[in-house]
Design a protein around this motif. Structure first.
Motif: not given
Length: 169
Positions: A21-50
């Protein structure tokens, strides 16, 4: 565009082993990484507090690496240095990359994949960069997201082993 690429990746379950994930600071790279990882975990029977666990970098299948300082023989991450002053610039150290490699080689505890994020990956010294390249070349049980504001400072061989997503302001 990046959001739709990542959503499509999740829907098709075609997860690349490594992303840059490349680009200037402040464009949401870190937030996008977090949301993408959440998406990986968004499966039934996995903890809701991910979301909270990922934001706090406290998920058992997540390692989050950021540049660090070496103070009195201890590695102190940039976010934990608050009151202390250091004369040196923070960098990603070989010990951190070795920890990352060990982490990605083990079986995940809760998720389908181990998840690793390296923030400001361009702040590596040569030995760390070579160790990261070796990690990228070895198959693992995980996904690695590299975050960079200066991808031109990375080894071309590191960039070539990642799915490159360029963020813009």
């Amino acid at each position: 565009l990046i959001k739709s690429i990542l959503i499509s990746t999740l829907k098709k379950n075609q997860i690349a082993p490594a992303y840059l994930f490349n680009g200037p600071n402040g464009v949401g790279r870190k937030l996008t990484a977090m949301r993408f990882l959440e998406g990986l975990l968004a499966k039934p029977n996995i903890a809701k507090n991910n979301r909270r666990r990922i934001q706090e970098k406290n998920h058992p299948d997540l390692i989050w690496i950021e540049p660090s300082y070496l103070m009195q023989g201890k590695i102190i991450t940039r976010s934990n240095i608050n009151e202390q002053k250091s004369r040196s610039l923070p960098q990603i150290r070989i010990e951190q990359i070795k920890d990352l490699s060990r982490f990605l080689s083990r079986k995940p505890l809760e998720a389908n994949l181990s998840m690793a994020v390296v923030e400001d990956v361009e702040d590596m010294n040569e030995s760390s960069a070579n160790a990261l390249l070796k990690t990228l070349e070895e198959p693992s049980n995980g996904i690695l997201i590299l975050i960079s504001s200066r991808p031109e400072k990375l080894l071309p061989t590191i960039k070539s082993r990642c799915q490159n997503l360029s963020f813009s302001s």
